[in-house]
Design a protein around this motif. Structure first.
Motif, PDB file in Angstrom:
ATOM      1  N   UNK A  29      39.684  28.958  35.516  1.00  0.00           N
ATOM      2  CA  UNK A  29      40.292  28.249  34.437  1.00  0.00           C
ATOM      3  C   UNK A  29      40.034  28.813  33.151  1.00  0.00           C
ATOM      4  N   UNK A  30      39.277  29.898  33.170  1.00  0.00           N
ATOM      5  CA  UNK A  30      38.778  30.348  31.879  1.00  0.00           C
ATOM      6  C   UNK A  30      39.392  31.883  31.827  1.00  0.00           C
ATOM      7  N   UNK A  31      39.959  32.236  30.739  1.00  0.00           N
ATOM      8  CA  UNK A  31      40.618  33.644  30.689  1.00  0.00           C
ATOM      9  C   UNK A  31      40.364  34.175  29.715  1.00  0.00           C
ATOM     10  N   UNK A  32      39.842  35.572  30.142  1.00  0.00           N
ATOM     11  CA  UNK A  32      39.178  36.507  29.122  1.00  0.00           C
ATOM     12  C   UNK A  32      40.376  37.241  28.478  1.00  0.00           C
ATOM     13  N   UNK A  33      40.612  37.413  27.032  1.00  0.00           N
ATOM     14  CA  UNK A  33      41.662  38.041  26.280  1.00  0.00           C
ATOM     15  C   UNK A  33      40.887  38.999  25.550  1.00  0.00           C
ATOM     16  N   UNK A  34      41.366  40.368  25.550  1.00  0.00           N
ATOM     17  CA  UNK A  34      40.883  41.221  24.633  1.00  0.00           C
ATOM     18  C   UNK A  34      41.994  41.678  23.542  1.00  0.00           C
ATOM     19  N   UNK A 382      36.812  40.079  21.989  1.00  0.00           N
ATOM     20  CA  UNK A 382      37.261  39.382  23.131  1.00  0.00           C
ATOM     21  C   UNK A 382      36.964  37.789  22.903  1.00  0.00           C
ATOM     22  N   UNK A 383      37.716  37.017  23.665  1.00  0.00           N
ATOM     23  CA  UNK A 383      37.601  35.576  23.554  1.00  0.00           C
ATOM     24  C   UNK A 383      37.781  35.163  24.947  1.00  0.00           C
ATOM     25  N   UNK A 384      36.849  34.198  25.356  1.00  0.00           N
ATOM     26  CA  UNK A 384      36.846  33.450  26.638  1.00  0.00           C
ATOM     27  C   UNK A 384      37.318  32.193  26.336  1.00  0.00           C
ATOM     28  N   UNK A 385      38.510  31.828  26.855  1.00  0.00           N
ATOM     29  CA  UNK A 385      39.205  30.387  26.436  1.00  0.00           C
ATOM     30  C   UNK A 385      39.886  29.862  27.771  1.00  0.00           C
ATOM     31  N   UNK A 386      39.469  28.451  27.863  1.00  0.00           N
ATOM     32  CA  UNK A 386      39.981  27.681  29.017  1.00  0.00           C
ATOM     33  C   UNK A 386      41.842  27.777  28.925  1.00  0.00           C
ATOM     34  N   UNK A 387      41.842  27.763  30.265  1.00  0.00           N
ATOM     35  CA  UNK A 387      43.574  27.469  30.625  1.00  0.00           C
ATOM     36  C   UNK A 387      44.046  26.351  30.412  1.00  0.00           C
ATOM     37  N   UNK A 500      46.535  34.320  20.650  1.00  0.00           N
ATOM     38  CA  UNK A 500      47.390  34.910  21.748  1.00  0.00           C
ATOM     39  C   UNK A 500      47.250  34.067  23.193  1.00  0.00           C
ATOM     40  N   UNK A 501      46.821  32.798  23.150  1.00  0.00           N
ATOM     41  CA  UNK A 501      46.523  32.111  24.397  1.00  0.00           C
ATOM     42  C   UNK A 501      47.143  30.730  24.034  1.00  0.00           C
ATOM     43  N   UNK A 502      47.916  30.033  25.428  1.00  0.00           N
ATOM     44  CA  UNK A 502      48.078  28.707  25.203  1.00  0.00           C
ATOM     45  C   UNK A 502      47.303  27.918  26.266  1.00  0.00           C
ATOM     46  N   UNK A 503      46.625  26.764  25.840  1.00  0.00           N
ATOM     47  CA  UNK A 503      46.033  26.100  26.846  1.00  0.00           C
ATOM     48  C   UNK A 503      46.708  24.798  27.095  1.00  0.00           C
ATOM     49  N   UNK A 504      46.587  24.366  28.412  1.00  0.00           N
ATOM     50  CA  UNK A 504      47.391  23.188  28.799  1.00  0.00           C
ATOM     51  C   UNK A 504      46.307  21.726  28.814  1.00  0.00           C
ATOM     52  N   UNK A 505      46.646  21.036  27.990  1.00  0.00           N
ATOM     53  CA  UNK A 505      45.835  19.609  27.940  1.00  0.00           C
ATOM     54  C   UNK A 505      46.508  18.421  28.819  1.00  0.00           C
ATOM     55  N   UNK A 506      45.946  18.038  29.858  1.00  0.00           N
ATOM     56  CA  UNK A 506      46.133  17.084  30.757  1.00  0.00           C
ATOM     57  C   UNK A 506      45.448  15.731  30.510  1.00  0.00           C
TER      58      UNK A 506
END
Length: 506
Positions: A29-34, A382-387, A500-506
């Motif tokens: 559930x964590x995405x690494x983006x460069x 780099x960024x570590x972000x939740x999906x 450059x990331x989209x997170x889903x809030x549930x």
């Protein structure tokens, strides 16, 4: 993947499997983006090459300044290079008021200029002086500059600072930094009729009484500004003799990391050098001007060490003034211009003077790098972000950055996480850091966490970063936000940097 409380209480081999699966689920559930670094030179607030304003007081035009800020073609005084300009150098000559109060009309003109600067999305490096002309002759001074010098006595200076205080406070949002000014020719605090000078045509030292008078003026200037703004002094010794008194030795201690960016006078006294790399001691910038009990004399090495250490935490800028120190003031390998700027944490320089020096940087190939590195230059690696995240839960973020500039930002500036609804475009802003002033040159790592509101609408959100101005009056204006030095992240219309990331809030 979700687990019930019962499943998590499993024991033995089953518990090990559950633990492994849970860890994999969290990682999934964590995405690494460069991100890709940009080689471009571009405008950013409160840094870079500044442009001196030549217009008469009250005559600055917001439309003209806007064109300057948005056009990469600023050239002046035979410059062989172009520059992006977000900073304006504005000096006001108070020669008509050496024996009287500043007129209301003149004060209104100053206020009008600030309005034009704000309209254009720029900021000001500000100075006041009483004279910009030197009398020359054979009076014993090595530069043949002779008295009378033409500045004003202390009681007039203090009266004028008191008059200017309401305008400075009102317009502090567009004052990048205030230079001490007032004393001496050009406001450079050396050739003065009233505050003591170490010139050979006078006593050869600045006596203790004059150091105290100078300190009184500096204190008035510090008090005339909000606590979040700095005052630059012309030499490091001026700071030493204010902080530690008229008899302070040149070995006096610079700022420490623990003292930096506080509201104390010591933390707010910054540095400017108007003869950068002009001679071995930059025409007296690194020179002991003496006091009532000690002579003046060379102090180049020790004052340079003070400047290098102190400058890490304060605003540093100035100009080149003479090419006589070539090739030392050239690009490497013959010179050490960039090395000096890095060691002394330069944030801004004059684009108009001295262009014999500046043009050499263009001709020898280091000007582009200097333009990119003056002040801060933040590169996101780099960024570590939740999906996906739960409304009312935690949003964890990890950033790996590099400050490729010579300095960190010297004025307060927050870091905000922006969530923007893909469906509606609605924006939610969360503060990750109150200030990025401690993002010093080198590697920067941030572990951030925000608490999402429970009523956050479910759906998909773009994730962005914002580094807006610290003043509410400018925080919503994109031209005052910091642009990251990365490809495909900057939004000019919003001042946001896309992750450059989209997170889903549930």
């Amino acid at each position: 993947m979700e687990f019930t409380r019962t499943t998590l209480k499993a024991t033995g081999f089953t518990a090990v499997i559950v633990s492994i699966l849970f860890t994999l689920a969290v990682k999934a559930q964590v995405k690494s983006i460069t991100y890709q670094e940009s080689p471009d030179d571009f405008s950013n607030p409160e840094r870079g090459f500044y442009l001196p304003a030549g217009e008469a007081p009250g005559e600055l035009s917001g439309a003209t300044l806007l064109k300057i800020r948005t056009t990469h073609s600023v050239k002046s005084r035979n410059a062989a290079y172009a520059a992006w300009v977000s900073l304006l150098y504005r000096d006001y000559l108070l020669s008509d008021f050496k024996n009287s109060a500043i007129s209301d009309e003149y004060l209104e003109k100053i206020d009008r200029d600030f309005a034009a600067v704000r309209e254009a999305g720029m900021k000001v490096v500000l100075r006041f002086a009483y004279t910009n002309k030197a009398n020359t002759g054979n009076c014993g001074d090595e530069n043949k500059i002779c008295p009378p010098y033409g500045d004003a006595p202390k009681h007039i200076v203090l009266q004028h600072i008191a008059q200017l205080k309401p305008i400075l406070v009102k317009n502090a949002d567009v004052i990048s930094v205030l230079q001490q000014g007032f004393i001496g020719i050009w406001g450079e605090n050396h050739y003065t009729d009233y505050f003591g000078t170490s010139s050979a045509n006078k006593a050869g030292v600045i006596p203790d009484s004059s150091w105290l008078d100078r300190n009184e003026v500096l204190k008035a200037l510090l008090d005339a500004l909000p606590k979040d703004r700095m005052v630059q002094v012309r030499t490091p010794q001026f700071k030493q003799r204010y902080v530690y008194g008229p008899k302070a030795p040149v070995t006096s201690a610079p700022l420490t990391a623990g003292e930096a960016f506080k509201l104390t006078d010591k933390a707010r006294i910054a540095l400017h050098n108007d003869c950068f790399l002009a001679s071995s001691d930059d025409y007296g910038t690194f020179y002991d001007q003496g006091n009532s009990s000690s002579p003046s004399g060379p102090a180049n090495a020790v004052l340079r060490r003070f400047f290098e250490a102190d400058s890490r935490y304060v605003a540093v800028g100035g100009e080149t003034c003479d090419d006589a120190f070539s090739p030392e003031n050239d690009c490497a390998p013959l010179g050490h211009a960039e090395q000096e700027m890095a060691a002394m944490h330069y944030s801004f320089l004059n684009t108009a003077y001295n262009n014999q020096v500046n043009n050499d940087w263009e001709a020898n190939g280091c000007m582009m790098n200097i333009k990119r590195r003056l002040g801060y230059r933040f590169v996101l690696n780099r960024a570590l972000l939740p999906e996906k995240v739960k409304a009312g839960g935690d949003f964890n973020i990890k950033l790996y950055l590099k400050n490729a500039g010579f300095a960190s930002p010297y004025n307060p500036r927050p870091l905000e996480l922006i969530l923007r609804s893909v469906k509606s475009g609605k924006i939610y802003s969360f503060t990750l850091l109150k200030s990025v002033r401690k993002w010093y040159p080198g590697q920067v790592e941030l572990n951030g966490r925000i608490d999402l509101p429970g009523n956050l609408l479910r759906g998909d959100y773009q994730v962005l970063l914002n580094l807006p101005d610290g003043y509410v009056s400018l925080a919503g204006r994109p031209e005052y936000s910091i642009r990251l030095a990365n490809k495909d992240v900057w939004e000019e219309k919003t001042g946001f940097n896309r992750l450059n990331h989209v997170v889903h809030v549930y």
